[in-house]
Design an enzyme around this catalytic site. Structure first.
Site, PDB file in Angstrom:
ATOM      1  N   HIS A  99       0.917  -1.209  -0.160  1.00  0.00           N
ATOM      2  CA  HIS A  99       0.169   0.087   0.013  1.00  0.00           C
ATOM      3  C   HIS A  99       0.822   1.021   0.125  1.00  0.00           C
ATOM      4  O   HIS A  99       2.141   1.048   0.640  1.00  0.00           O
ATOM      5  CB  HIS A  99      -0.897   0.222   1.341  1.00  0.00           C
ATOM      6  CG  HIS A  99      -1.740  -1.044   1.726  1.00  0.00           C
ATOM      7  ND1 HIS A  99      -1.075  -2.376   2.136  1.00  0.00           N
ATOM      8  CD2 HIS A  99      -3.177  -1.463   1.580  1.00  0.00           C
ATOM      9  CE1 HIS A  99      -2.365  -2.861   2.492  1.00  0.00           C
ATOM     10  NE2 HIS A  99      -3.221  -2.551   1.902  1.00  0.00           N
ATOM     11  N   ASP A 102       2.404   2.025   3.408  1.00  0.00           N
ATOM     12  CA  ASP A 102       3.525   0.948   3.660  1.00  0.00           C
ATOM     13  C   ASP A 102       4.946   1.530   3.474  1.00  0.00           C
ATOM     14  O   ASP A 102       5.862   1.149   4.022  1.00  0.00           O
ATOM     15  CB  ASP A 102       3.390  -0.392   3.336  1.00  0.00           C
ATOM     16  CG  ASP A 102       2.106  -1.002   3.543  1.00  0.00           C
ATOM     17  OD1 ASP A 102       1.155  -0.439   4.220  1.00  0.00           O
ATOM     18  OD2 ASP A 102       1.528  -1.861   2.396  1.00  0.00           O
ATOM     19  N   GLU A 230     -10.389  -6.748  -4.232  1.00  0.00           N
ATOM     20  CA  GLU A 230     -10.380  -8.007  -3.219  1.00  0.00           C
ATOM     21  C   GLU A 230     -11.587  -7.910  -2.431  1.00  0.00           C
ATOM     22  O   GLU A 230     -11.782  -7.211  -1.560  1.00  0.00           O
ATOM     23  CB  GLU A 230      -9.147  -7.869  -2.569  1.00  0.00           C
ATOM     24  CG  GLU A 230      -8.759  -8.722  -1.529  1.00  0.00           C
ATOM     25  CD  GLU A 230      -7.478  -8.307  -0.717  1.00  0.00           C
ATOM     26  OE1 GLU A 230      -6.424  -7.989  -1.254  1.00  0.00           O
ATOM     27  OE2 GLU A 230      -7.244  -8.856   0.409  1.00  0.00           O
ATOM     28  N   GLU A 266      -8.823 -13.824  -1.217  1.00  0.00           N
ATOM     29  CA  GLU A 266      -8.061 -13.999  -0.053  1.00  0.00           C
ATOM     30  C   GLU A 266      -8.603 -15.065   0.720  1.00  0.00           C
ATOM     31  O   GLU A 266      -9.855 -15.272   1.101  1.00  0.00           O
ATOM     32  CB  GLU A 266      -7.818 -12.844   0.966  1.00  0.00           C
ATOM     33  CG  GLU A 266      -7.050 -13.163   2.156  1.00  0.00           C
ATOM     34  CD  GLU A 266      -6.744 -11.857   2.673  1.00  0.00           C
ATOM     35  OE1 GLU A 266      -6.110 -10.688   1.929  1.00  0.00           O
ATOM     36  OE2 GLU A 266      -6.752 -11.777   3.912  1.00  0.00           O
ATOM     37  N   HIS A 269     -10.507 -14.076   4.061  1.00  0.00           N
ATOM     38  CA  HIS A 269     -11.801 -13.426   3.729  1.00  0.00           C
ATOM     39  C   HIS A 269     -12.747 -14.321   3.207  1.00  0.00           C
ATOM     40  O   HIS A 269     -13.955 -14.093   3.627  1.00  0.00           O
ATOM     41  CB  HIS A 269     -11.555 -12.475   2.360  1.00  0.00           C
ATOM     42  CG  HIS A 269     -10.457 -11.228   2.850  1.00  0.00           C
ATOM     43  ND1 HIS A 269     -10.058 -10.433   1.842  1.00  0.00           N
ATOM     44  CD2 HIS A 269      -9.800 -10.942   4.086  1.00  0.00           C
ATOM     45  CE1 HIS A 269      -9.316  -9.497   2.634  1.00  0.00           C
ATOM     46  NE2 HIS A 269      -8.855  -9.831   3.944  1.00  0.00           N
ATOM     47  N   ASP A 294      -4.350 -13.746  -2.419  1.00  0.00           N
ATOM     48  CA  ASP A 294      -3.674 -13.454  -1.106  1.00  0.00           C
ATOM     49  C   ASP A 294      -3.995 -14.591  -0.168  1.00  0.00           C
ATOM     50  O   ASP A 294      -4.811 -15.078   0.225  1.00  0.00           O
ATOM     51  CB  ASP A 294      -4.660 -12.341  -0.267  1.00  0.00           C
ATOM     52  CG  ASP A 294      -4.116 -10.876  -0.758  1.00  0.00           C
ATOM     53  OD1 ASP A 294      -3.118 -10.895  -1.732  1.00  0.00           O
ATOM     54  OD2 ASP A 294      -4.353  -9.846  -0.262  1.00  0.00           O
TER      55      ASP A 294
END
Ligand code: XUL
Ligand code: CO
Length: 437
Positions: A99, A102, A230, A266, A269, A294
């Site tokens: 990101h 980050d 996502e 993910e 998730h 992910d």
């Protein structure tokens, strides 16, 4: 400067090895079904969990103090870049993901934030050039800062929406500069808490508008990454708009965006949505929308996103089985959106966590290849639907059947003969395959 000086290059030593700092299954050059393991798996390091996380949880402060934490601001950001490339080199991981927040500290203004980003992006670019490492995807964090309390693309405040647009514009420029293969949208605060104050239809229209602007800008600057959404059902908001693969696909179709997006799925998730990972992957694949993965795993006893390193071989096998069935992961990859536990606070644990994930996925790939090659599940499924291959079944599939012809058939077809689904036997066969490779 070395950030992990006590650790050398992690090598493939094979199944007999008892060296914890070696791969037992991940042999990047090994060819499986015509491609190397490295090409199948396209592993990526998640910058945020590896270089930013410090073990903080809602009940306690940091437990992890890394070499780069001796610095702050831009100096710390630069040190993290060096650490990232040393880490990828030692683990032989070809890709990374981040990101915006980050990689570089946010400034007091958008101008300052963008300036910080430019410095770090320049440094990343240099390191990518010398190391040959690549960016699997980048994204922008439009969920942590308090300005996004009501959302970003689905906020009730137009000034925040404009800020989100500006941040997204920069994110696309960064992706283009670094040659990102994909660009990810995870709607961290794109959802709602209560309908009592929410115009759901309007928020979703606005979200689609933001995606349209992103597509237009990417085209304008010649950024050809695959766009990915996502899905996640809840956390941080109670009702996340991109609940799961099916909900996200339905959203994309409603706004005629389905040809321009795929999904970044993910595992944890999926668990939160009450699905298996393989369900989410199959749902995306049959709609032509499998983008990237992910990789992590949740805890079935907990109701939140624990982002553990994936070690469940049944799940990695079925994940890779779905990927093989879909013809591969394409421009996507296997990104470890996973963090070491708060009690696994030593820098070595970052290596051990990735080794565990990489070996579990390599093991899963080998088992999935065997399932595929020997048509173990395919022959079961083929046989299960065989009544659709001839007679009335073939008429249904070809479109020849009508309700009248079905009635005519059913009236004379008595009794109907059904067969067992044999799930218990199949599960044991799956175990046999996993432990045979
Ligand atoms: C959050 C999550 C994110 C996305 C990128 O649950 O998975 O880290 O992967 O924003
Ligand atoms: Co994720």
């Amino acid at each position: 400067m070395s950030y992990f000086s006590n650790i050398g290059k992690i090598q493939f030593e094979g199944k007999g090895s008892d060296n914890p700092f070696a791969f037992k299954h991940y042999n990047p050059e090994q060819v499986i079904l015509g491609k190397t393991m490295e090409e199948h798996l396209r592993f990526a390091v998640a910058y945020w969990h590896t270089f930013n996380a410090n073990g903080t949880d809602p009940f306690g402060s940091a437990t992890m103090f890394r070499e780069w934490d001796k610095l702050d601001g831009l100096d710390r950001a630069k040190a993290r870049v060096e650490a990232n490339f040393e880490f990828m080199d030692k683990l032989n991981i070809p890709f990374y993901c981040f990101h915006d927040v980050d990689i570089a500290p946010e400034g007091a203004t958008l101008q300052e934030t963008n300036k910080n980003l430019d410095v770090i992006v320049g440094l990343l670019k240099e390191n990518m050039k010398t190391s040959g490492k690549k960016l699997l995807w980048n994204t922008v964090n439009m969920f942590s800062h308090p300005r996004f309390v009501h959302g970003a693309g689905t906020t009730c405040n137009a000034d925040v929406y404009a800020y989100a647009g500006a941040q997204l514009k920069k994110g696309l420029e960064v992706g283009k500069e670094l040659g990102a293969e994909n660009y990810v949208f995870w709607g961290g605060r794109e959802g709602y808490e209560t309908l009592l104050n929410t115009d759901m239809g309007f928020e979703l229209d606005n979200l689609a508008r933001l995606y349209e602007m992103a597509l237009a800008y990417a085209k304008e600057i010649g950024f050809d990454a695959q766009f990915l959404i996502e899905p996640k059902p809840k956390e941080p908001t109670k009702h996340q708009y991109d609940f799961d693969a099916a909900t996200t696909i339905s959203f994309l179709r409603k706004y005629n965006l389905h040809n321009d997006f795929k999904l970044n799925l993910e595992a944890n998730h999926a668990t939160l949505a009450g699905h298996t990972f393989e369900h989410e992957i199959r749902t995306a694949a049959i709609n032509g929308m499998l983008g990237s993965l992910d990789a992590n795993q949740g805890d079935l006893l907990l109701g939140w996103d624990t982002d553990e390193f994936p070690t469940d071989l049944y799940s990695t096998t079925l994940t890779m089985y779905e990927v093989l069935k879909a013809g591969g992961i394409g421009r996507g990859g296997v990104n470890f959106d996973a963090k070491v536990r708060r009690a696994s606070f030593e820098a070595d644990d970052l290596f051990l966590g990735h080794i565990a994930g990489m070996d579990s996925f390599a093991w899963g790939l080998k088992a999935a290849a065997k399932l595929t090659e020997e048509k173990i599940l395919d022959s079961i499924v083929d046989n299960r639907y065989r009544t659709f291959k001839e007679g009335i079944g073939a008429d249904i599939v070809s479109g020849k059947a009508t309700l009248a012809s079905l009635e005519q058939y059913a009236l004379q077809n008595n009794p109907i003969r059904l067969e067992s689904g044999r799930q218990e036997r199949i599960r044991l066969q799956l175990s046999e395959v996993i432990f045979s490779v």
